[in-house]
Motif scaffolding. Structure first.
Motif, mmCIF file in Angstrom:
data_model
loop_
_atom_site.group_PDB
_atom_site.id
_atom_site.type_symbol
_atom_site.label_atom_id
_atom_site.label_comp_id
_atom_site.label_asym_id
_atom_site.label_seq_id
_atom_site.Cartn_x
_atom_site.Cartn_y
_atom_site.Cartn_z
ATOM 1 N N THR A 94 -28.374 -44.239 -6.302
ATOM 2 C CA THR A 94 -27.660 -42.953 -7.241
ATOM 3 C C THR A 94 -28.332 -41.749 -7.559
ATOM 4 O O THR A 94 -29.707 -42.046 -7.012
ATOM 5 N N PRO A 95 -28.027 -40.700 -8.169
ATOM 6 C CA PRO A 95 -28.757 -39.708 -7.882
ATOM 7 C C PRO A 95 -30.006 -40.040 -8.770
ATOM 8 O O PRO A 95 -30.759 -39.127 -8.346
ATOM 9 N N ALA A 96 -30.500 -40.674 -9.521
ATOM 10 C CA ALA A 96 -31.027 -40.876 -10.504
ATOM 11 C C ALA A 96 -31.602 -41.795 -10.117
ATOM 12 O O ALA A 96 -33.533 -41.216 -10.652
ATOM 13 N N PHE A 97 -32.069 -42.792 -9.029
ATOM 14 C CA PHE A 97 -32.639 -43.098 -8.293
ATOM 15 C C PHE A 97 -33.318 -41.917 -7.486
ATOM 16 O O PHE A 97 -34.631 -42.036 -7.031
ATOM 17 N N SER A 98 -33.312 -41.668 -6.756
ATOM 18 C CA SER A 98 -33.245 -40.012 -5.519
ATOM 19 C C SER A 98 -33.981 -39.493 -5.999
ATOM 20 O O SER A 98 -35.345 -38.518 -5.807
ATOM 21 N N ASN A 99 -33.717 -39.347 -7.710
ATOM 22 C CA ASN A 99 -35.199 -38.252 -7.931
ATOM 23 C C ASN A 99 -35.797 -38.742 -8.752
ATOM 24 O O ASN A 99 -37.439 -38.316 -8.908
ATOM 25 N N ALA A 100 -36.459 -39.989 -9.231
ATOM 26 C CA ALA A 100 -37.167 -40.661 -9.663
ATOM 27 C C ALA A 100 -37.732 -40.826 -8.261
ATOM 28 O O ALA A 100 -39.482 -40.510 -8.596
ATOM 29 N N LEU A 101 -37.212 -41.104 -6.840
ATOM 30 C CA LEU A 101 -38.612 -40.926 -5.419
ATOM 31 C C LEU A 101 -39.148 -39.760 -5.746
ATOM 32 O O LEU A 101 -40.468 -39.986 -5.697
ATOM 33 N N ARG A 102 -38.809 -38.731 -6.118
ATOM 34 C CA ARG A 102 -38.905 -37.371 -5.774
ATOM 35 C C ARG A 102 -40.160 -37.387 -6.767
ATOM 36 O O ARG A 102 -41.119 -36.632 -6.438
ATOM 37 N N ARG A 103 -39.905 -37.749 -8.130
ATOM 38 C CA ARG A 103 -40.620 -37.638 -9.505
ATOM 39 C C ARG A 103 -41.833 -38.506 -8.590
ATOM 40 O O ARG A 103 -42.892 -38.136 -9.758
ATOM 41 N N ALA A 104 -41.644 -39.712 -8.416
ATOM 42 C CA ALA A 104 -42.896 -40.843 -7.926
ATOM 43 C C ALA A 104 -44.186 -39.928 -6.499
ATOM 44 O O ALA A 104 -44.825 -40.173 -7.004
ATOM 45 N N HIS B 99 -53.823 -38.122 -11.407
ATOM 46 C CA HIS B 99 -52.207 -38.065 -10.590
ATOM 47 C C HIS B 99 -51.076 -36.407 -10.718
ATOM 48 O O HIS B 99 -51.913 -35.868 -11.838
ATOM 49 N N GLY B 100 -50.832 -36.381 -10.689
ATOM 50 C CA GLY B 100 -50.207 -35.039 -10.692
ATOM 51 C C GLY B 100 -49.536 -35.040 -11.945
ATOM 52 O O GLY B 100 -49.168 -34.084 -11.711
ATOM 53 N N LYS B 101 -49.381 -35.521 -12.804
ATOM 54 C CA LYS B 101 -49.131 -34.964 -14.043
ATOM 55 C C LYS B 101 -50.064 -34.639 -14.399
ATOM 56 O O LYS B 101 -49.611 -34.656 -15.944
ATOM 57 N N GLU B 102 -51.276 -35.301 -14.178
ATOM 58 C CA GLU B 102 -51.902 -34.339 -14.702
ATOM 59 C C GLU B 102 -52.489 -32.870 -14.974
ATOM 60 O O GLU B 102 -53.339 -32.187 -14.941
ATOM 61 N N PRO C 254 -50.188 -35.220 -4.181
ATOM 62 C CA PRO C 254 -49.853 -34.873 -2.388
ATOM 63 C C PRO C 254 -49.566 -34.556 -1.497
ATOM 64 O O PRO C 254 -49.315 -34.700 -0.165
ATOM 65 N N VAL C 255 -48.174 -33.939 -2.514
ATOM 66 C CA VAL C 255 -47.191 -33.482 -1.765
ATOM 67 C C VAL C 255 -46.820 -32.207 -2.182
ATOM 68 O O VAL C 255 -47.237 -32.023 -3.569
ATOM 69 N N CYS C 256 -46.385 -31.036 -1.165
ATOM 70 C CA CYS C 256 -45.657 -29.629 -1.259
ATOM 71 C C CYS C 256 -44.234 -30.608 -1.746
ATOM 72 O O CYS C 256 -43.917 -31.172 -2.039
ATOM 73 N N PRO C 257 -43.901 -29.362 -3.310
ATOM 74 C CA PRO C 257 -42.276 -30.084 -4.008
ATOM 75 C C PRO C 257 -41.349 -30.561 -3.282
ATOM 76 O O PRO C 257 -40.610 -30.121 -2.100
ATOM 77 N N PRO C 258 -41.311 -31.687 -2.764
ATOM 78 C CA PRO C 258 -40.181 -32.470 -2.434
ATOM 79 C C PRO C 258 -38.465 -32.298 -1.955
ATOM 80 O O PRO C 258 -38.649 -32.407 -3.285
ATOM 81 N N ALA D 213 -44.719 -43.768 -3.157
ATOM 82 C CA ALA D 213 -44.251 -43.926 -4.415
ATOM 83 C C ALA D 213 -42.942 -45.008 -4.950
ATOM 84 O O ALA D 213 -42.699 -44.842 -6.250
ATOM 85 N N ALA D 214 -42.858 -45.548 -4.256
ATOM 86 C CA ALA D 214 -41.564 -46.903 -4.197
ATOM 87 C C ALA D 214 -42.275 -47.844 -4.330
ATOM 88 O O ALA D 214 -41.472 -47.941 -5.563
ATOM 89 N N ASP D 215 -43.669 -48.237 -4.314
ATOM 90 C CA ASP D 215 -44.389 -49.159 -4.553
ATOM 91 C C ASP D 215 -44.687 -48.910 -6.468
ATOM 92 O O ASP D 215 -44.457 -49.248 -7.394
ATOM 93 N N ALA D 216 -44.560 -47.094 -6.260
ATOM 94 C CA ALA D 216 -44.401 -46.596 -8.335
ATOM 95 C C ALA D 216 -43.747 -47.181 -9.056
ATOM 96 O O ALA D 216 -43.423 -47.669 -10.452
ATOM 97 N N ILE D 217 -42.825 -46.758 -8.432
ATOM 98 C CA ILE D 217 -40.870 -47.266 -8.982
ATOM 99 C C ILE D 217 -41.020 -48.772 -9.179
ATOM 100 O O ILE D 217 -40.946 -48.862 -10.527
ATOM 101 N N ARG D 218 -41.612 -49.819 -8.638
ATOM 102 C CA ARG D 218 -41.380 -51.112 -8.284
ATOM 103 C C ARG D 218 -42.363 -51.579 -9.431
ATOM 104 O O ARG D 218 -41.776 -51.780 -10.809
#
Length: 262
Positions: A21-31, A144-147, A153-157, A244-249
Motif C-alpha cells: 500500500t502507499p502507507a507501507f511505502s511511505n513507512a519504508l521511506r521514513r524508516a 537517529h535521524g528523528k533526533e 544515513p540517506v539523502c531523502p529517498p 529499514a525493513a527490520d525497523a518496521i518489523r
C-alpha cells in the motif's frame, strides 16, 4: 510483496516494491530517514582556533561529515552499560591538528577506531591561511535521524507509482508522442510506437496531449512503487533498505505485544 532490483550500487539503489500500500511505502521511506542508527560527531572540544570561522560553525560542519558506521561494534548511548557517560562501546574520538597555509579535509581527522572514519576523504572543512591554526578533539556517537539530520544515513529517498502505459491498436505510428516525451519513454519500431523505457515515465501526460487520436493512455499502479535510494556513505544502499525493513518489523512486533497485553 515482491521486490525487483533495477540498479544496485554501493551507495545508490533503485528497485520496484509491488503488492504493498502507499502507507507501507511511505513507512519504508521514513524508516530509512529516521529509524536507522548512524554514527556522527556530536561533541567538539576546540583547543586552538585562529581561523576566520567561529567555533560553532566548525562544530556544525564536523557534525555533518558522514562517518562509516558498524552497528555491530557500538551501542546507542542510552543502551550502553556506561549509562551515557561515554566509553569505547558507545563513542569514537577524533583528533585534528593543522596549521596553515593549507586546506583542511575530512581525511585529516584521526579516528580512535580505524573502521569508523569519514565516508569520503576529500570533504573540505576549512582553509587555513599563513599562521592560522586549528586544534580540536571530537566525539562521535550513534543517533537517529528523528533526533537530528546529521544522523540520517540517506539523502531523502523518493518513490513513485509504477506507470502503466497503454498504446491502442489505432495508433498510426506518428512521432508526435515520441518527440513530446522528455524522458525517452517511446520509440518507433517497424512503423509502430512502442514503449522502451516504461520506468522512466514521470506520468506528465505530455504524450497523451500530443496524440491527436487518443491512442495513448497513461495511468498508475497504486500497489507498485519505484524507489530511488542514495546513501551518504555511512552504509551501503542495500544495508539501508534491509535495516529499514527490520525497523518496521520490530515496530510491528512491539505493537503486537502491546495489543496482546491490553
Amino acid at each position: 510483496m515482491k521486490l525487483e532490483i533495477l540498479d544496485l550500487g554501493d551507495r545508490k539503489a533503485r528497485f520496484i516494491l509491488s503488492g504493498v500500500t502507499p502507507a507501507f511505502s511511505n513507512a519504508l521511506r521514513r524508516a530509512m530517514l529516521a529509524d536507522i542508527p548512524k554514527m556522527a560527531i556530536d561533541y567538539v572540544d576546540i583547543y586552538d582556533n585562529t581561523s576566520v570561522m567561529f567555533d560553532e560553525m566548525l562544530a556544525h560542519r564536523l557534525g555533518l561529515i558522514p562517518l562509516k558506521t558498524n552497528l555491530n561494534m557500538y551501542k546507542l548511548k542510552e543502551e550502553c552499560d556506561c549509562k551515557g557517560a561515554g566509553c569505547a562501546l558507545c563513542q569514537v574520538t577524533f583528533t585534528l591538528s593543522a596549521e596553515g597555509p593549507c586546506m583542511v579535509h575530512s581525511r585529516d581527522l584521526k579516528s580512535s577506531d580505524p573502521e569508523t572514519v569519514p565516508a569520503d576523504d576529500n570533504i573540505p572543512i576549512i582553509e587555513l591561511k599563513e599562521g592560522q591554526k586549528l586544534v580540536l578533539t571530537a566525539v562521535a556517537r550513534l543517533g537517529h535521524g528523528k533526533e537530528h539530520a546529521k544522523f540520517q544515513p540517506v539523502c531523502p529517498p523518493g518513490y513513485k507509482y509504477v506507470p502503466i502505459i497503454e498504446i491502442s491498436e489505432k495508433c498510426d505510428s506518428c512521432k508526435q508522442c515520441v518527440e513530446a516525451c522528455p524522458r525517452g519513454v517511446f520509440a518507433v519500431d517497424k512503423n509502430k510506437v512502442v514503449v522502451v523505457s516504461p520506468y522512466e515515465c514521470s506520468m506528465c501526460e505530455l504524450c497523451m496531449e500530443a496524440c491527436d487520436i487518443n491512442a495513448i493512455k497513461v495511468s498508475a499502479d497504486n500497489t507498485a512503487f519505484i524507489f530511488s535510494v542514495e546513501t551518504d556513505g555511512s552504509f551501503s544502499a542495500g544495508e539501508v533498505v534491509t535495516r529499514a525493513a527490520d525497523a518496521i518489523r520490530a515496530k510491528a512486533v512491539a505493537l503486537g505485544e502491546v495489543m496482546e497485553s491490553l
